[in-house]
Design a protein around this motif. Structure first.
Motif, PDB file in Angstrom:
ATOM      1  N   THR A  63      -1.607   2.092   1.012  1.00 22.09           N
ATOM      2  CA  THR A  63      -2.829   2.887   1.182  1.00 22.09           C
ATOM      3  C   THR A  63      -3.011   3.746  -0.052  1.00 22.09           C
ATOM      4  O   THR A  63      -2.075   4.416  -0.495  1.00 22.09           O
ATOM      5  CB  THR A  63      -2.717   3.787   2.436  1.00 22.09           C
ATOM      6  OG1 THR A  63      -2.457   2.960   3.561  1.00 22.09           O
ATOM      7  CG2 THR A  63      -3.990   4.571   2.657  1.00 22.09           C
ATOM      8  N   ASN A  82     -11.283   1.498  -7.065  1.00 19.92           N
ATOM      9  CA  ASN A  82     -12.044   1.915  -5.889  1.00 19.92           C
ATOM     10  C   ASN A  82     -12.060   3.423  -5.642  1.00 19.92           C
ATOM     11  O   ASN A  82     -13.009   3.926  -5.033  1.00 19.92           O
ATOM     12  CB  ASN A  82     -11.508   1.203  -4.642  1.00 19.92           C
ATOM     13  CG  ASN A  82     -11.832  -0.267  -4.662  1.00 19.92           C
ATOM     14  OD1 ASN A  82     -12.984  -0.647  -4.534  1.00 19.92           O
ATOM     15  ND2 ASN A  82     -10.829  -1.105  -4.865  1.00 19.92           N
ATOM     16  N   ASN A 113      -8.956  -5.295   0.521  1.00 18.19           N
ATOM     17  CA  ASN A 113      -8.809  -4.256   1.538  1.00 18.19           C
ATOM     18  C   ASN A 113      -8.258  -4.887   2.811  1.00 18.19           C
ATOM     19  O   ASN A 113      -8.632  -5.988   3.198  1.00 18.19           O
ATOM     20  CB  ASN A 113     -10.134  -3.518   1.785  1.00 18.19           C
ATOM     21  CG  ASN A 113     -11.268  -4.430   2.183  1.00 18.19           C
ATOM     22  OD1 ASN A 113     -11.443  -5.475   1.583  1.00 18.19           O
ATOM     23  ND2 ASN A 113     -12.024  -4.045   3.174  1.00 18.19           N
ATOM     24  N   PHE A 138      -4.874  -1.570   1.727  1.00 16.93           N
ATOM     25  CA  PHE A 138      -5.031  -2.822   0.988  1.00 16.93           C
ATOM     26  C   PHE A 138      -3.783  -3.673   1.073  1.00 16.93           C
ATOM     27  O   PHE A 138      -2.702  -3.201   1.440  1.00 16.93           O
ATOM     28  CB  PHE A 138      -5.371  -2.540  -0.483  1.00 16.93           C
ATOM     29  CG  PHE A 138      -4.251  -1.876  -1.226  1.00 16.93           C
ATOM     30  CD1 PHE A 138      -3.307  -2.634  -1.911  1.00 16.93           C
ATOM     31  CD2 PHE A 138      -4.129  -0.501  -1.234  1.00 16.93           C
ATOM     32  CE1 PHE A 138      -2.259  -2.026  -2.577  1.00 16.93           C
ATOM     33  CE2 PHE A 138      -3.089   0.116  -1.906  1.00 16.93           C
ATOM     34  CZ  PHE A 138      -2.147  -0.648  -2.582  1.00 16.93           C
ATOM     35  N   ARG A 174     -11.071   1.211   3.724  1.00 15.21           N
ATOM     36  CA  ARG A 174     -10.815   0.439   2.500  1.00 15.21           C
ATOM     37  C   ARG A 174      -9.666   0.995   1.678  1.00 15.21           C
ATOM     38  O   ARG A 174      -9.231   0.362   0.727  1.00 15.21           O
ATOM     39  CB  ARG A 174     -12.080   0.379   1.648  1.00 15.21           C
ATOM     40  CG  ARG A 174     -13.161  -0.471   2.261  1.00 15.21           C
ATOM     41  CD  ARG A 174     -14.330  -0.552   1.336  1.00 15.21           C
ATOM     42  NE  ARG A 174     -13.865  -0.672  -0.036  1.00 15.21           N
ATOM     43  CZ  ARG A 174     -14.306  -1.560  -0.900  1.00 15.21           C
ATOM     44  NH1 ARG A 174     -15.232  -2.391  -0.570  1.00 15.21           N
ATOM     45  NH2 ARG A 174     -13.840  -1.592  -2.123  1.00 15.21           N
ATOM     46  N   LYS A 175      -9.176   2.176   2.014  1.00 20.61           N
ATOM     47  CA  LYS A 175      -8.017   2.708   1.282  1.00 20.61           C
ATOM     48  C   LYS A 175      -6.783   1.855   1.547  1.00 20.61           C
ATOM     49  O   LYS A 175      -5.887   1.785   0.730  1.00 20.61           O
ATOM     50  CB  LYS A 175      -7.758   4.169   1.671  1.00 20.61           C
ATOM     51  CG  LYS A 175      -8.826   5.136   1.200  1.00 20.61           C
ATOM     52  CD  LYS A 175      -8.470   6.566   1.520  1.00 20.61           C
ATOM     53  CE  LYS A 175      -8.291   6.794   2.970  1.00 20.61           C
ATOM     54  NZ  LYS A 175      -9.278   7.511   3.707  1.00 20.61           N
TER      55      LYS A 175
END
Length: 120
Positions: A116, A85, A47, A56, A53-54
């Motif tokens: 993303t 994820n 990430n 990366f 966390r979307k």
């Protein structure tokens, strides 16, 4: 060395050799390897932001083997990250494998992509 010891040793050595060969075959099987443009690449995703966390990044080692193969390995790793994820493989790339100048994302022998994960 006695005859009994020689006989015992004669039986143990082949068994040990067979066991060693069996253990050495425990590595990755050829049919499990994924090749891109004929090469195997080590790719890692992480990430890019602790807040979201979307977002990366993907790092692909040994990109000097094949830029096109490294780009596809990066795409695969990005999709794997999003699937793991978020359950989706859709990505909005900021530095993506389809960019016309994507070869510029290679520094030395490492390719870096970013994107993303797109949620519905």
């Amino acid at each position: 060395m006695t005859a009994t010891a020689k006989t015992c040793l004669g039986r143990i050595v082949p068994v040990l050799l067979i066991a060693a060969l069996a253990v050495s075959a425990c590595g990755r099987k050829d049919e499990e390897r994924i090749l891109f443009d004929g090469y195997e690449f080590k790719a890692k995703s992480d990430n890019a932001s602790k807040d979201d966390r979307k977002m990366f990044t993907v790092s692909v080692k040994r990109a000097d083997q094949s830029i096109q193969g490294a780009l596809e390995a990066g795409r695969h790793e990005g999709k794997s990250y999003c699937l793991k994820n978020y359950g989706t493989s859709e990505i909005a790339w900021t530095r993506g494998p389809d960019d016309p100048g994507a070869a510029a994302y290679v520094d030395g022998n490492r390719l870096t992509l970013s994107g993303t994960c797109v949620l519905w």
